[in-house]
Scaffold this active site. Structure first.
Site, PDB file in Angstrom:
ATOM      1  N   HIS A  94       0.850  -1.201   0.000  1.00 52.63           N
ATOM      2  CA  HIS A  94       0.000   0.000   0.000  1.00 52.63           C
ATOM      3  C   HIS A  94       0.881   1.244   0.000  1.00 52.63           C
ATOM      4  CE1 HIS A  94       0.484   0.964   4.359  1.00 52.63           C
ATOM      5  NE2 HIS A  94       0.448  -0.338   4.548  1.00 52.63           N
ATOM      6  N   ASP A  96      -0.420   4.421   0.806  1.00 50.58           N
ATOM      7  CA  ASP A  96      -0.836   5.418   1.796  1.00 50.58           C
ATOM      8  C   ASP A  96      -0.078   5.175   3.100  1.00 50.58           C
ATOM      9  OD1 ASP A  96      -2.484   3.009   2.272  1.00 50.58           O
ATOM     10  OD2 ASP A  96      -3.434   4.234   3.827  1.00 50.58           O
ATOM     11  N   ASP A 127       6.647   1.259   6.258  1.00 54.89           N
ATOM     12  CA  ASP A 127       5.230   0.918   6.158  1.00 54.89           C
ATOM     13  C   ASP A 127       4.495   1.919   5.282  1.00 54.89           C
ATOM     14  OD1 ASP A 127       2.696  -0.117   6.662  1.00 54.89           O
ATOM     15  OD2 ASP A 127       2.528   0.803   8.642  1.00 54.89           O
ATOM     16  N   GLU A 162      -5.210   1.792   3.178  1.00 53.70           N
ATOM     17  CA  GLU A 162      -5.053   0.723   4.169  1.00 53.70           C
ATOM     18  C   GLU A 162      -4.974   1.275   5.585  1.00 53.70           C
ATOM     19  OE1 GLU A 162      -3.253  -2.184   6.830  1.00 53.70           O
ATOM     20  OE2 GLU A 162      -2.396  -0.245   6.251  1.00 53.70           O
ATOM     21  N   GLU A 163      -4.222   2.350   5.764  1.00 54.82           N
ATOM     22  CA  GLU A 163      -3.997   2.879   7.112  1.00 54.82           C
ATOM     23  C   GLU A 163      -5.244   3.512   7.717  1.00 54.82           C
ATOM     24  OE1 GLU A 163      -1.585   1.959   8.595  1.00 54.82           O
ATOM     25  OE2 GLU A 163       0.276   2.020   7.465  1.00 54.82           O
ATOM     26  N   HIS A 428       4.123   3.631  12.379  1.00 50.14           N
ATOM     27  CA  HIS A 428       3.000   4.344  13.002  1.00 50.14           C
ATOM     28  C   HIS A 428       3.456   5.326  14.073  1.00 50.14           C
ATOM     29  CE1 HIS A 428      -0.468   1.417  11.784  1.00 50.14           C
ATOM     30  NE2 HIS A 428       0.506   1.407  10.888  1.00 50.14           N
TER      31      HIS A 428
END
Length: 454
Positions: A94, A96, A127, A162-163, A428
């Protein structure tokens, strides 16, 4: 070409491509691709999507398109037709990313890839933009060694939301099953147990998000005149949140089991303390092992609160307060049942008959990948060769709801999870980074897998 010479050639190709990988990741990280128009312009996501589409088209994939999903985000999809008799592999990633959280807490610019102490820093560096670059590097290495074609069919899917957990691709897949059908699905949004330790992720915890709002007064009131008898909404919120963990830190939602054990690889306490950045003298929480707490048991986290900030706060009894909470659930726990249990627990524990409003945001089911299968065997072998040590397995606390959609849509396909996001990446969180050796070694692993799986 013998297996040994092929391996040596792919290893050399992956290593030689690392400067290009760094350049690619520099460009990708510069896109502020948070899929939330309240925080960043949607054009940032669109720019990242176009970059991914162009990059994979340049490596020989065709039918490249940006497909709108039900939540409005764009999924990049591209393909390479399978040679006669060869299987097809779906490559998932992903583009995003999570918001920066707190830019002041970053030691390097959030949206600029920064090389520091052997790691590459920037939001999305691991990520999941690091995995995008890893896949590109794998395909480029294959082309250098095998020529312009690929030994297997390929389908690239790069998700755009996704996030945010808004489910765009999850809703898209069932209605477009033939577009994405493959024999094996590589979900490249995980990470090794540690740098240099090749690891396949076997389980993912599910996810329940909700917002609880507590109201007690028509408006906030002077604490000197009314405090003591007037019900404080903030105090009520603190009380109800405190019932979600016991003194040892175990999650205690009525109706949810919290004593499960993990029978796979164990996470040493000292390593976890270091990976998590736990301050000296502060306890690791929970009555089980670290692996139990991370991968086998439910875990409740308060993600944010709407309360007056310390600076600028008034001497007042608060009329309203809110919190956003996240419940991670292990395989074997139904997400909707967990949402009902959490809701009932909150309702049962709010004090003083305060008005409680609960707004569910999203749920995601936990996932367990099947053991065995030809793709699993080929990938384990490829990881062992690339890293020069046997691969291992782990669970992950994160959730990828799409895995369950893939499993339901393609029940005969193998689903395998791997990636560059090892624990010290701090995904994150502020100061996210990636170890470039993980990009190189996993790119070699994927290249070897695609070559041998054919």
């Amino acid at each position: 070409m013998t297996d040994d010479s092929r391996t040596a050639a792919l290893r050399a190709a992956a290593r030689g491509l690392m400067p290009r990988a760094k350049s690619d990741l520099t460009e990708l990280v510069s896109f502020r691709s948070v899929y939330d128009a309240r925080q960043f312009p949607v054009e940032e996501c669109e720019g990242a999507a176009r970059w991914v589409a162009d990059a994979f088209a340049a490596e020989g994939l065709t039918d490249v398109g940006l497909h709108e999903t039900p939540d409005g985000s764009k999924a990049v999809i591209a393909r390479y037709p399978a040679p006669a008799g060869a299987p097809t592999v779906l490559l998932y990633c992903h583009y995003d990313v999570q918001p920066p959280v707190d830019e002041a807490a970053w030691d390097t610019p959030v949206w600029e890839l920064t090389d520091r102490d052997g790691r590459w820093y920037g939001r999305g560096s691991a990520d999941c933009k690091g995995n995008i670059v890893m896949l590109l590097t794998a395909l480029r290495a294959l082309r250098e060694v095998h020529g312009d074609g690929y030994p297997v069919g390929l389908i690239l899917v790069s998700e755009g939301s996704e996030e945010q957990g808004t489910g765009g691709l999850e809703e898209f897949v069932p209605g477009n099953a033939d577009l994405l059908r493959a024999d094996t699905l590589l979900i490249c949004d995980c990470g090794n147990f540690a740098v240099g330790v090749p690891t396949l992720t076997e389980t993912l915890r599910g996810n329940v998000n909700l917002v609880l709002t507590v109201e007690t007064l028509a408006s906030s009131m002077h604490s000197g005149m009314f405090g003591g008898a007037a019900p404080d909404a903030l105090a009520a919120l603190i009380h109800v949140l405190s019932t979600l963990r016991d003194a040892d830190g175990n999650t205690t939602v009525a109706g949810l089991t919290n004593d499960q054990t993990w029978d796979g690889v164990q996470y040493p306490d000292a390593q976890f303390r270091s990976d998590a950045g736990i301050l000296d003298g502060v306890d690791v929480v929970g009555s089980g092992t670290v692996s139990d707490m991370l991968w086998a048991r439910p875990a409740l986290t308060v993600l944010g609160m709407d309360v007056p900030p310390v600076v600028g706060s008034a001497a007042a009894v608060q009329a309203k307060a809110a919190a956003r909470v996240n419940l991670r659930i292990p395989p074997g726990t139904d997400a909707e049942s967990a949402l009902k249990a959490l809701t009932a627990h909150l309702e049962a524990n709010v004090p003083w008959h305060a008005k409680l409003t609960i707004t569910p945001e999203a749920t995601g089911a936990p996932f367990r990948s099947a053991a065995g299968g030809p793709a699993r065997t080929a990938l384990e072998s490829a990881l062992a060769v690339a890293y020069d040590r046997p691969s291992t397995t782990q669970g992950q606390g994160g959730s990828i709801p799409l895995c369950n959609v893939f499993a339901a849509t393609y029940p005969d396909s193998e689903i395998l999870l791997l990636g560059v996001e090892e624990p010290t990446c701090l995904i994150h969180a502020p100061n996210e980074s990636v170890d470039p050796s993980e990009i190189e070694n996993l790119a070699l692993s994927v290249a070897l897998f695609l070559s041998s799986y054919a």
